[in-house]
Design an enzyme around this catalytic site. Structure first.
Site, PDB file in Angstrom:
ATOM      1  N   ASP A 269      63.154  11.960  65.919  1.00  0.00           N
ATOM      2  CA  ASP A 269      62.830  12.257  67.303  1.00  0.00           C
ATOM      3  C   ASP A 269      61.623  13.206  67.243  1.00  0.00           C
ATOM      4  OD1 ASP A 269      62.691  12.498  69.995  1.00  0.00           O
ATOM      5  OD2 ASP A 269      64.790  13.052  70.304  1.00  0.00           O
TER       6      ASP A 269
HETATM    7  C1  BGC Z   1      62.841  12.415  73.224  1.00  0.00           C
HETATM    8  C2  BGC Z   1      62.870  10.984  72.740  1.00  0.00           C
HETATM    9  C3  BGC Z   1      61.553  10.325  73.039  1.00  0.00           C
HETATM   10  C4  BGC Z   1      60.454  11.118  72.370  1.00  0.00           C
HETATM   11  C5  BGC Z   1      59.075  10.538  72.571  1.00  0.00           C
HETATM   12  C6  BGC Z   1      61.637  13.168  72.707  1.00  0.00           C
HETATM   13  O1  BGC Z   1      61.485  14.393  73.344  1.00  0.00           O
HETATM   14  O2  BGC Z   1      64.015  13.075  72.842  1.00  0.00           O
HETATM   15  O3  BGC Z   1      63.921  10.292  73.361  1.00  0.00           O
HETATM   16  O4  BGC Z   1      61.573   8.995  72.626  1.00  0.00           O
HETATM   17  O5  BGC Z   1      60.460  12.432  72.904  1.00  0.00           O
HETATM   18  O6  BGC Z   1      58.632  10.716  73.853  1.00  0.00           O
END
Ligand code: BGC
Length: 779
Positions: A269
């Site tokens: 993530d």
């Molecule tokens: C989120 C993810 C997301 C990623 C990219 C993170 O803050 O937890 O779910 O895909 O950002 O935007």
């Protein structure tokens, strides 16, 4: 050297030759993403990100607003992969500098609504439409679906996820992954795993038993991997039993790859994990969005022999294998013009299929044909909430408010009331204290308190009242167990009571619409209005989809995939949620989370899953805790009979098939969601009273029509995770198949026996809890 002549090329030459031709630096560049373009980083994060020296990468040059990219190595024919959010539709920037074109995407209904449709074909169709936008906007991997379990109704991101139950979660994920990937692009099932709260999400240590992990928190992921083999998996921010998910070899190699046979790559993530080298070793192949420190750490470790080059080669190979499937490698020329009109139709249909009719006294709905004019109360009747905030939000071209939807359906609304709300919302928004930022969205406007004179004057001018109650939440924070969030505010309650009594006094009806992303308290007020429609956050067509149900164009067929408890304190995880720092419970944030602190200096927080496997209905049914609306519940404008449950055998060999006949015995055409629960002997290992093991939605049955549904029961459906053996085992004895219209409305039962204990599947010994958990057990 002439590229393409003497150098191996990806897609043309064997992968092993391409990898052998890569320099160490190129390998490291490939496993670390290309950073985020600074203009796409929310201001509150940019300082934190600055300290981590991100590579300011190619995202902006390729697809503005995408979440990240991988490094391209053109001399070897390796293109860059573009990845973009998210679960409710593609999230990219709708406009680009010096470009008159627009790049809007379709805002589909949120995951919780899709699960409430219990319709895997429908979810597959939504996936196809989403995947087509991914393909046509030049993106390679969609960062979704999200399949964390609704462990607690207050988790701020529940709207992105499907359910409190792992089986329906898994089936929805399979349908979505297959739908999106049918378009030739990839998905990233997320957030792997046990990411069930947002407070302190970067440092939360989830302490959970192996059994609860396997049966509840990993099960949906295992189904997605085993049945749909997604291109990628996104590891979660949290730690599991003491180790960051992206640094957990147990999770990412032993379980995901060895036990389940995952063949794609794992990405972190965004900014997740702490030790870049540990992540490589664990099998977390790609670090997103990537920064220079990670790059340096991996390079140095590889040079010093602290990171085995074979490990790095494996990480590289997995990423290249997916790049090989990507549209880019085949030279796909994307159009930037997906058919948004066609996708809006899919969004509208999906939305009405997942809305749940919770109450319908005296057949208040559908609105009778003589209904012409509606009094629409509630801020969100005018400013509908289409989805949650943060990365799960979509930049759609338009959204249909409830009043617009009613008008599109040929109804009129009281214009004076409309003007009153519009003026109120305008003033309230102008006076609002700034924005809470990208993660939390705008501060909600307090509900307008409409005085009784106005209500009384409107009753005579209109035929029925609609009151919309709205709630929003999103990434980085959890909801509150208080007024204005889980509870209604006094003003909201007052509107429901006073509008209902004024309308009842004139023989007219009141309908409450819940425009919410997650579960709220309803027990204290649900008997007041004539009908309650749970519309969820239904995407850009929300108003039209609600109207389709209100006027009877669509007969509601959605059912709850998460329980509505009576009180928050009844939730089995309530007391420890969202976790503790130094033994102190963390209050849910009311302001934008301090992202800088979260990334740079996370405070160690801990949550213990003491309820074990007893999440959601598994708890309420086993411990006899009354609920407000049970799992699987939802009304229809018609009624169905259940009959002729038959099992293919009364002795279990390797499979049993159950068939049951469903007949529409009402006066309107409709679809019924039929659920198969099972009760196991529960002698060797304690078991929930019932567990969902199958579901089907009938086709649209006309009055008098029936359909025979069949369900296959396999050995896995009988089994529990037996931690001491690290295996799924089914104990011998009598099993009861329960076919129900909800978890508490069982219509038909039948039994079969398993003659001897069965070891259904051995699994790796993995993720043993670091401390003793005082797990809940039935008395
Ligand atoms: C989120 C993810 C997301 C990623 C990219 C993170 O803050 O937890 O779910 O895909 O950002 O935007």
């Amino acid at each position: 050297m002439i590229p393409g002549k003497t150098l191996p090329q990806l897609g043309k030459d064997p992968l092993s030759k391409v990898i052998a031709a890569m320099t160490l630096e190129e390998k490291v560049n490939l496993v670390v993403g290309q950073g985020m373009c600074m203009s796409e980083i929310p201001p509150e994060l940019s300082q934190a990100v600055g300290q981590m020296s991100p590579v300011v990468g190619e995202t902006h040059d390729q697809v503005p607003g995408a979440a990240g990219t991988t490094y391209s190595i053109l001399r070897l024919g390796i293109p860059s992969l573009v990845v973009a959010d998210g679960p409710a539709g593609l999230r990219i920037s709708p406009a680009r500098p010096n470009d008159k074109s627009t790049y809007f995407c379709t805002a589909f209904p949120v995951g919780t609504l899709l699960a409430s449709s219990w319709d895997v074909e429908l979810v597959n169709r939504v996936g196809q439409a989403m995947g087509n936008e991914v393909l046509e906007y030049g993106v390679d991997v969609l960062l979704g679906p999200g399949l964390n379990i609704h462990r607690n109704p207050l988790c701020g991101r529940n709207f992105e996820y499907f359910s409190e139950d792992p089986y329906i979660t898994g089936k929805m994920a399979v349908a979505m992954v297959n739908g999106v990937e049918s378009q030739g692009v990839g998905t990233s099932v997320k957030h792997f795993a046990a990411n069930n709260a947002e407070t302190n999400r970067n440092s939360l240590n989830t302490i959970v038993s192996e059994r609860a992990l396997r049966e509840i928190y990993l099960r949906g992921f295992s189904m997605a991997v085993e049945e749909a083999q997604p291109w990628t998996v996104m590891s979660s921010y949290n730690l599991i039993n003491g180790t960051y998910a992206p640094e957990s070899y147990d999770l990412l190699t032993k379980i995901l790859r060895n036990d389940w046979g995952f063949r794609g790559f794992v990405m972190t993530d965004w900014f997740g994990g702490s030790d870049a080298v540990a992540m490589m070793n664990a099998g977390n192949d790609l670090l997103m969005p990537g920064n220079n420190n990670q790059n340096k750490a991996i390079l140095e470790a590889a040079k010093a022999g602290k990171l085995d080059i074979k490990v790095l080669d494996k990480n590289v190979e997995r990423i290249l294998n997916i790049i090989l499937q990507s549209p880019k490698i085949n030279g796909h020329k994307f159009s930037n013009k997906p058919d948004l009109k066609a996708h809006a139709i899919v969004a509208r249909q999906a939305a009405s299929e997942g809305m749940v009719l919770l109450r319908n006294f005296d057949s208040a709905l559908p609105l009778p044909a003589e209904t012409k004019k509606i009094a629409a109360f509630g801020n969100t009747s005018y400013e509908i909430i289409t989805g949650g905030t943060g990365s799960g939000d979509v930049n759609e071209a338009y959204s249909v408010a409830l009043v617009e939807g009613l008008q599109n359906a040929g109804l009129s609304v009281d214009e004076n009331l409309k003007a009153l709300y519009e003026a109120y919302l305008k003033t309230a928004k102008a006076g609002r204290q700034g924005s809470r930022g990208f993660m939390m969205g705008s501060v909600p406007v307090a509900e307008l308190s409409v005085n009784s004179d106005i209500i009384n004057s409107i009753v005579t001018l209109t035929d029925a009242a609609i009151i919309t109650i709205g709630r929003n939440s999103g990434e980085g924070y959890d909801r509150k167990d208080g007024e204005g969030d889980f509870l209604l505010t006094p003003v909201e309650k007052e509107i429901i009571s006073s509008v209902t009594s004024a309308f009842h006094a004139k023989g007219k009806k009141t309908i409450v619409i819940l425009n919410v992303g997650g579960v709220i308290e309803a027990a204290s007020w649900k008997e007041i209005p004539d009908a309650i429609l749970l519309a969820w956050q239904a995407g850009q067509e929300t108003g039209n989809s609600i109207a389709d149900i209100l006027v009877g164009k669509v007969n509601p067929s959605g059912k709850l995939a998460s329980t509505f408890p009576v009180n928050y304190k009844d939730v089995p995880s309530a007391s420890g949620f969202p976790g503790k720092i130094n033994g102190q419970t963390q209050p849910q944030a009311n302001k934008e989370p301090d992202m800088m602190a979260a990334f740079i200096n996370p405070q160690p927080a801990k949550v213990i899953y003491e309820e074990g496997i007893y999440t959601g209905y598994r708890y309420y049914t086993t411990f006899h805790v009354p609920v407000s609306f049970e799992f699987g519940f939802g009304l229809s404008y018609t009624t169905f009979s259940y009959s002729n449950l038959k099992l293919s055998s009364t002795k279990f060999g390797s499979k049993i098939t159950a068939t049951v006949e469903i007949k529409n015995i009402g006066k309107t055409g409709g679809k019924e969601v039929v659920q198969l629960y099972m009760s196991a002997p529960g002698k060797a290992l304690d078991k929930p009273v019932i567990e969902l093991k199958g579901f089907k939605k009938t086709r649209l049955l006309k009055p008098g029509e029936s359909e025979l549904l069949s369900f296959d029961i396999s050995g896995k459906d009988l089994a529990s995770f037996n931690s001491p053996l690290s295996a799924w085992t089914a104990e011998k004895g009598v099993y009861t198949v329960k076919i129900g219209s909800s978890s508490m409305n069982i219509k038909q039962t039948a039994t079969f026996t398993l003659g001897t204990e069965k070891i259904v599947k051995k699994e790796s010994l993995a993720l043993h809890p670091v401390e003793k958990i005082n797990e809940l057990k039935p008395r």
